[in-house]
Design a protein around this motif. Structure first.
Motif, PDB file in Angstrom:
ATOM      1  N   LEU A 106       0.819  -1.134  -0.151  1.00  0.00           N
ATOM      2  CA  LEU A 106      -0.105  -0.088   0.122  1.00  0.00           C
ATOM      3  C   LEU A 106       0.697   1.163   0.081  1.00  0.00           C
ATOM      4  O   LEU A 106       1.956   1.443   0.682  1.00  0.00           O
ATOM      5  N   THR A 107       0.524   2.127  -0.603  1.00  0.00           N
ATOM      6  CA  THR A 107       1.192   3.632  -0.659  1.00  0.00           C
ATOM      7  C   THR A 107       0.456   4.434   0.366  1.00  0.00           C
ATOM      8  O   THR A 107      -0.630   3.814   0.789  1.00  0.00           O
ATOM      9  N   ASP A 108       1.139   5.566   0.746  1.00  0.00           N
ATOM     10  CA  ASP A 108       0.376   6.393   1.714  1.00  0.00           C
ATOM     11  C   ASP A 108      -0.902   6.741   1.369  1.00  0.00           C
ATOM     12  O   ASP A 108      -2.047   6.604   1.870  1.00  0.00           O
ATOM     13  N   ALA A 109      -1.157   7.166   0.100  1.00  0.00           N
ATOM     14  CA  ALA A 109      -2.469   7.434  -0.648  1.00  0.00           C
ATOM     15  C   ALA A 109      -3.461   6.133  -0.517  1.00  0.00           C
ATOM     16  O   ALA A 109      -4.574   6.254  -0.062  1.00  0.00           O
ATOM     17  N   GLY A 110      -3.040   4.933  -0.602  1.00  0.00           N
ATOM     18  CA  GLY A 110      -3.820   3.753  -0.877  1.00  0.00           C
ATOM     19  C   GLY A 110      -4.244   3.496   0.651  1.00  0.00           C
ATOM     20  O   GLY A 110      -5.369   3.088   1.019  1.00  0.00           O
ATOM     21  N   ALA A 111      -3.083   3.587   1.597  1.00  0.00           N
ATOM     22  CA  ALA A 111      -3.574   3.293   3.128  1.00  0.00           C
ATOM     23  C   ALA A 111      -4.525   4.513   3.613  1.00  0.00           C
ATOM     24  O   ALA A 111      -5.583   3.857   4.386  1.00  0.00           O
ATOM     25  N   ASP A 112      -4.671   5.662   2.936  1.00  0.00           N
ATOM     26  CA  ASP A 112      -5.624   6.720   3.619  1.00  0.00           C
ATOM     27  C   ASP A 112      -6.842   6.367   2.762  1.00  0.00           C
ATOM     28  O   ASP A 112      -7.976   6.186   3.592  1.00  0.00           O
ATOM     29  N   ILE A 113      -7.152   5.896   1.609  1.00  0.00           N
ATOM     30  CA  ILE A 113      -8.315   5.286   1.049  1.00  0.00           C
ATOM     31  C   ILE A 113      -8.818   4.117   1.561  1.00  0.00           C
ATOM     32  O   ILE A 113     -10.093   4.307   1.771  1.00  0.00           O
ATOM     33  N   LEU A 114      -8.186   3.463   1.759  1.00  0.00           N
ATOM     34  CA  LEU A 114      -8.462   2.202   2.326  1.00  0.00           C
ATOM     35  C   LEU A 114      -9.029   2.266   3.727  1.00  0.00           C
ATOM     36  O   LEU A 114     -10.230   1.654   3.942  1.00  0.00           O
ATOM     37  N   GLN A 115      -8.521   3.339   4.709  1.00  0.00           N
ATOM     38  CA  GLN A 115      -9.016   3.375   5.824  1.00  0.00           C
ATOM     39  C   GLN A 115     -10.449   4.279   5.855  1.00  0.00           C
ATOM     40  O   GLN A 115     -11.233   3.790   6.656  1.00  0.00           O
ATOM     41  N   GLN A 116     -10.431   5.265   5.006  1.00  0.00           N
ATOM     42  CA  GLN A 116     -11.709   5.798   4.584  1.00  0.00           C
ATOM     43  C   GLN A 116     -12.919   4.654   4.144  1.00  0.00           C
ATOM     44  O   GLN A 116     -14.059   4.836   4.685  1.00  0.00           O
ATOM     45  N   ALA A 117     -12.493   3.806   3.242  1.00  0.00           N
ATOM     46  CA  ALA A 117     -13.329   2.878   2.852  1.00  0.00           C
ATOM     47  C   ALA A 117     -13.825   1.857   3.957  1.00  0.00           C
ATOM     48  O   ALA A 117     -14.754   1.649   3.760  1.00  0.00           O
ATOM     49  N   LEU A 118     -12.885   1.533   4.647  1.00  0.00           N
ATOM     50  CA  LEU A 118     -13.059   0.547   5.620  1.00  0.00           C
ATOM     51  C   LEU A 118     -14.332   1.267   6.530  1.00  0.00           C
ATOM     52  O   LEU A 118     -15.286   0.401   7.040  1.00  0.00           O
ATOM     53  N   SER A 119     -13.840   2.596   6.918  1.00  0.00           N
ATOM     54  CA  SER A 119     -14.931   2.952   7.864  1.00  0.00           C
ATOM     55  C   SER A 119     -16.495   3.266   6.979  1.00  0.00           C
ATOM     56  O   SER A 119     -17.409   2.701   7.743  1.00  0.00           O
TER      57      SER A 119
END
Length: 153
Positions: A106-119
């Protein structure tokens, strides 16, 4: 005159496959509504989540690992990972021991979008399945059982 069609089930509501299909379509629509604002598809979310989960346990996650974790077709995973790479949500690196494989991160952008999507997805799931109340644990147990019993090797 056409031949009489015979159904094994007396009504659609007696067919587990039909019911599962109907439920899946409703659930997918709800997922789409919460993922659209993040500009990712449900499939992209599933693969990002699989990578996020596997990445907690290992620094060396491959495309095959992601396909296995997500119970997805390897060729489809390859195509979707390319899209995620184009979106700068993942990166690929040389595998330390297997020259044919790439390590997916995961890139930083990927980790950010994944966290938003998980929520968003987890909240949508809680809302969608809350109508089951105290029946939810047995529903989940049955889904796990059906998944395990029907996995193809």
């Amino acid at each position: 005159m056409p031949k009489e069609i015979e159904f094994q089930f007396k009504s659609p509501n007696e067919s587990p496959g039909y019911l599962l299909g109907q439920l899946t379509m409703l659930w997918q629509r709800k997922q789409k509504r919460v993922l659209d604002p993040l500009n990712i598809t449900h499939t992209q979310f599933v693969l990002l989540a699989a990578l996020g989960w596997l990445g907690k346990k290992s620094d060396v996650v491959t495309q095959v690992d992601i396909a296995t974790q997500s119970n997805s077709d390897r060729m489809m995973v390859s195509k979707v990972l390319r899209t995620l790479e184009d979106k700068n949500f993942i990166s690929r690196h040389e595998h330390p021991t297997d020259t044919r494989a790439k390590v997916i991160k995961l890139t930083d952008a990927g980790a950010d979008i994944l966290q938003q999507a998980l929520s968003a997805v987890e909240n949508a799931d809680i809302e969608f399945f809350s109508v089951l109340g105290d029946k939810l644990p047995s529903f989940n147990k049955n889904m796990v059982y059906l998944t395990e019993e029907n996995k193809e090797d």
